[in-house]
Design an enzyme around this catalytic site. Sequence first.
Site, PDB file in Angstrom:
ATOM      1  N   ARG A   1     -35.254  -6.925  55.946  1.00  0.00           N
ATOM      2  CA  ARG A   1     -34.021  -7.635  56.270  1.00  0.00           C
ATOM      3  C   ARG A   1     -32.846  -6.694  56.538  1.00  0.00           C
ATOM      4  O   ARG A   1     -32.093  -6.881  57.503  1.00  0.00           O
ATOM      5  CB  ARG A   1     -33.661  -8.606  55.135  1.00  0.00           C
ATOM      6  CG  ARG A   1     -34.479  -9.886  55.162  1.00  0.00           C
ATOM      7  CD  ARG A   1     -34.758 -10.391  53.775  1.00  0.00           C
ATOM      8  NE  ARG A   1     -35.579  -9.456  53.016  1.00  0.00           N
ATOM      9  CZ  ARG A   1     -36.913  -9.365  53.132  1.00  0.00           C
ATOM     10  NH1 ARG A   1     -37.541 -10.161  53.954  1.00  0.00           N
ATOM     11  NH2 ARG A   1     -37.590  -8.484  52.424  1.00  0.00           N
TER      12      ARG A   1
ATOM     13  N   ARG B   1     -29.626   3.661  52.488  1.00  0.00           N
ATOM     14  CA  ARG B   1     -30.496   2.956  51.540  1.00  0.00           C
ATOM     15  C   ARG B   1     -31.242   4.039  50.767  1.00  0.00           C
ATOM     16  O   ARG B   1     -32.141   4.690  51.307  1.00  0.00           O
ATOM     17  CB  ARG B   1     -31.454   2.044  52.300  1.00  0.00           C
ATOM     18  CG  ARG B   1     -32.323   1.128  51.438  1.00  0.00           C
ATOM     19  CD  ARG B   1     -33.113   0.211  52.359  1.00  0.00           C
ATOM     20  NE  ARG B   1     -34.054  -0.628  51.663  1.00  0.00           N
ATOM     21  CZ  ARG B   1     -33.797  -1.867  51.232  1.00  0.00           C
ATOM     22  NH1 ARG B   1     -32.595  -2.380  51.433  1.00  0.00           N
ATOM     23  NH2 ARG B   1     -34.720  -2.579  50.626  1.00  0.00           N
TER      24      ARG B   1
ATOM     25  N   HIS C   1     -26.122  -3.411  45.208  1.00  0.00           N
ATOM     26  CA  HIS C   1     -26.619  -3.933  46.488  1.00  0.00           C
ATOM     27  C   HIS C   1     -25.577  -4.911  47.035  1.00  0.00           C
ATOM     28  O   HIS C   1     -25.795  -6.124  47.108  1.00  0.00           O
ATOM     29  CB  HIS C   1     -27.960  -4.641  46.270  1.00  0.00           C
ATOM     30  CG  HIS C   1     -28.766  -4.843  47.513  1.00  0.00           C
ATOM     31  ND1 HIS C   1     -28.309  -4.499  48.767  1.00  0.00           N
ATOM     32  CD2 HIS C   1     -30.018  -5.362  47.696  1.00  0.00           C
ATOM     33  CE1 HIS C   1     -29.235  -4.786  49.661  1.00  0.00           C
ATOM     34  NE2 HIS C   1     -30.272  -5.321  49.046  1.00  0.00           N
TER      35      HIS C   1
ATOM     36  N   GLN D   1     -26.162  -7.684  49.937  1.00  0.00           N
ATOM     37  CA  GLN D   1     -26.974  -8.843  49.566  1.00  0.00           C
ATOM     38  C   GLN D   1     -26.106  -9.940  48.958  1.00  0.00           C
ATOM     39  O   GLN D   1     -26.275 -11.129  49.258  1.00  0.00           O
ATOM     40  CB  GLN D   1     -28.061  -8.437  48.574  1.00  0.00           C
ATOM     41  CG  GLN D   1     -28.936  -9.595  48.105  1.00  0.00           C
ATOM     42  CD  GLN D   1     -29.723 -10.221  49.244  1.00  0.00           C
ATOM     43  OE1 GLN D   1     -30.451  -9.527  49.964  1.00  0.00           O
ATOM     44  NE2 GLN D   1     -29.578 -11.536  49.430  1.00  0.00           N
TER      45      GLN D   1
ATOM     46  N   ASP E   1     -35.120 -12.329  41.253  1.00  0.00           N
ATOM     47  CA  ASP E   1     -35.362 -11.158  42.094  1.00  0.00           C
ATOM     48  C   ASP E   1     -36.672 -10.545  41.626  1.00  0.00           C
ATOM     49  O   ASP E   1     -37.280 -11.005  40.644  1.00  0.00           O
ATOM     50  CB  ASP E   1     -34.185 -10.180  41.943  1.00  0.00           C
ATOM     51  CG  ASP E   1     -34.226  -9.033  42.955  1.00  0.00           C
ATOM     52  OD1 ASP E   1     -35.093  -9.065  43.851  1.00  0.00           O
ATOM     53  OD2 ASP E   1     -33.411  -8.108  42.836  1.00  0.00           O
TER      54      ASP E   1
ATOM     55  N   SER F   1     -39.290  -3.250  40.928  1.00  0.00           N
ATOM     56  CA  SER F   1     -38.662  -2.666  42.107  1.00  0.00           C
ATOM     57  C   SER F   1     -39.442  -1.447  42.586  1.00  0.00           C
ATOM     58  O   SER F   1     -40.291  -0.904  41.858  1.00  0.00           O
ATOM     59  CB  SER F   1     -37.218  -2.256  41.779  1.00  0.00           C
ATOM     60  OG  SER F   1     -36.445  -3.381  41.406  1.00  0.00           O
ATOM     61  N   MET F   2     -39.137  -1.015  43.819  1.00  0.00           N
ATOM     62  CA  MET F   2     -39.773   0.191  44.345  1.00  0.00           C
ATOM     63  C   MET F   2     -39.510   1.366  43.418  1.00  0.00           C
ATOM     64  O   MET F   2     -38.366   1.607  43.017  1.00  0.00           O
ATOM     65  CB  MET F   2     -39.229   0.493  45.749  1.00  0.00           C
ATOM     66  CG  MET F   2     -39.765  -0.432  46.825  1.00  0.00           C
ATOM     67  SD  MET F   2     -39.124  -0.066  48.482  1.00  0.00           S
ATOM     68  CE  MET F   2     -37.532  -0.879  48.407  1.00  0.00           C
TER      69      MET F   2
ATOM     70  N   CYS G   1     -33.594 -12.717  47.101  1.00  0.00           N
ATOM     71  CA  CYS G   1     -33.245 -11.766  48.162  1.00  0.00           C
ATOM     72  C   CYS G   1     -34.441 -11.325  48.991  1.00  0.00           C
ATOM     73  O   CYS G   1     -34.267 -10.723  50.049  1.00  0.00           O
ATOM     74  CB  CYS G   1     -32.526 -10.558  47.562  1.00  0.00           C
ATOM     75  SG  CYS G   1     -33.589  -9.485  46.573  1.00  0.00           S
TER      76      CYS G   1
ATOM     77  N   ARG H   1     -27.951 -12.048  56.083  1.00  0.00           N
ATOM     78  CA  ARG H   1     -27.819 -10.599  55.927  1.00  0.00           C
ATOM     79  C   ARG H   1     -27.244  -9.993  57.201  1.00  0.00           C
ATOM     80  O   ARG H   1     -26.473  -9.024  57.158  1.00  0.00           O
ATOM     81  CB  ARG H   1     -29.189  -9.948  55.635  1.00  0.00           C
ATOM     82  CG  ARG H   1     -29.830 -10.323  54.323  1.00  0.00           C
ATOM     83  CD  ARG H   1     -28.997  -9.933  53.112  1.00  0.00           C
ATOM     84  NE  ARG H   1     -28.582  -8.538  53.137  1.00  0.00           N
ATOM     85  CZ  ARG H   1     -29.370  -7.504  52.859  1.00  0.00           C
ATOM     86  NH1 ARG H   1     -30.634  -7.692  52.510  1.00  0.00           N
ATOM     87  NH2 ARG H   1     -28.906  -6.265  52.893  1.00  0.00           N
TER      88      ARG H   1
END
Length: 364
Positions: A71, A120, A147, A150, A266, A270-271, A308, A335
């Site tokens: 996104r 990012r 963020h 978002q 969410d 997370s990564m 998100c 977005r």
Amino acid sequence: MTVPHFLTLADLSVPQIRRLLRHSYRLKQQSLPWLQPKGSMPTKQVARLALPSQSLFSKTIALLFSKRSTRTRLAAETSASLLGGRALFLGREDIQLGVNETPRDTARVIGGMCQGIFARVGEHEEIEELAKYSPVPVCNALSSLWHPTQILADLLTLHEHAAHLLEHAPPESTASAIQGKRPPAKNLPELPPLTIAYVGDSANVLHDMLVTYPRLGHRLRVASPEKYRAPKAVWDRVLELECDKGIWWGSDPREAVHGADVVITDTWISMGQEAEKEERLRAFEGYQVTEKLCREGGAKKNWKFLHCLPRKQQEVDDEVFYGPRSLVFPEADNRKWTIMAVFDMYFGKCAAPKDKKPLDQNDD
């Protein structure tokens, strides 16, 4: 001249946040007609169309992404084009950053050839260092702590669906209004004070919610396991802005959704947190957003759902995610328009939104 940077909504005043939202809505209204198929509008109506701001004409924006994105990348590239400019994607395999070159040197080189940096990154310190040394504005596309774009998209979505949240007739979205006969509202619809429940991990999305929603008059109710609470750097900003008075925090998701107009979750993993997957899945057992959880917790009859994306099944079931309560895809679409507003203000006009009073509907 001081170079403006945009790293978190905590750095903006309430009037500045509202101005960005109004500008996003206005850019959306101006842009959508131009994106319709040729011949779908009468010639006279086409002749009356106004181009959106072309503030990025002949300018290039560097998309400095060290993390995957759907996104955010799509929104950045398409909105830069609508503003008359070009977005140049620079992934971790494309440049020397982190291999043979420091963030300081990278910021100076990119800033010498591009007119803005949309970054990012992993740790928030990385984007702070880019901003410290960049000769052009740096905007946060995501970091470990924040963020902001978002939350702007979430707020724009809630404003557009305010009538639904008030249990009135369904609102007419900008897109459907343009494709149909009824024109969209001229000004951004007003949003009443809401009770917003967040169920899940205290990650960057929640962090910008914590420093934003209470200042806009909304009540925030958060459920997360004790181990996964906001880090000190975030909570210090919450206290500095006196947002803590509008926040309830506990570990029971049913308590969190009590009286909620909106329920948000969410990703729990997370990564970069893949090694913690099993531990996190155990810690968040019982946190999946379902009709049953929200009914038992006492959410409002007409509650709506945001996420998100990307979404995993354990975070929210299909009934909610794909059901009539879900606003996740309008949220994803928005977005584009909120990032477009950020690009126009920070990269095109090289200035943060004006913080002037009284608020009017036709500024910027």
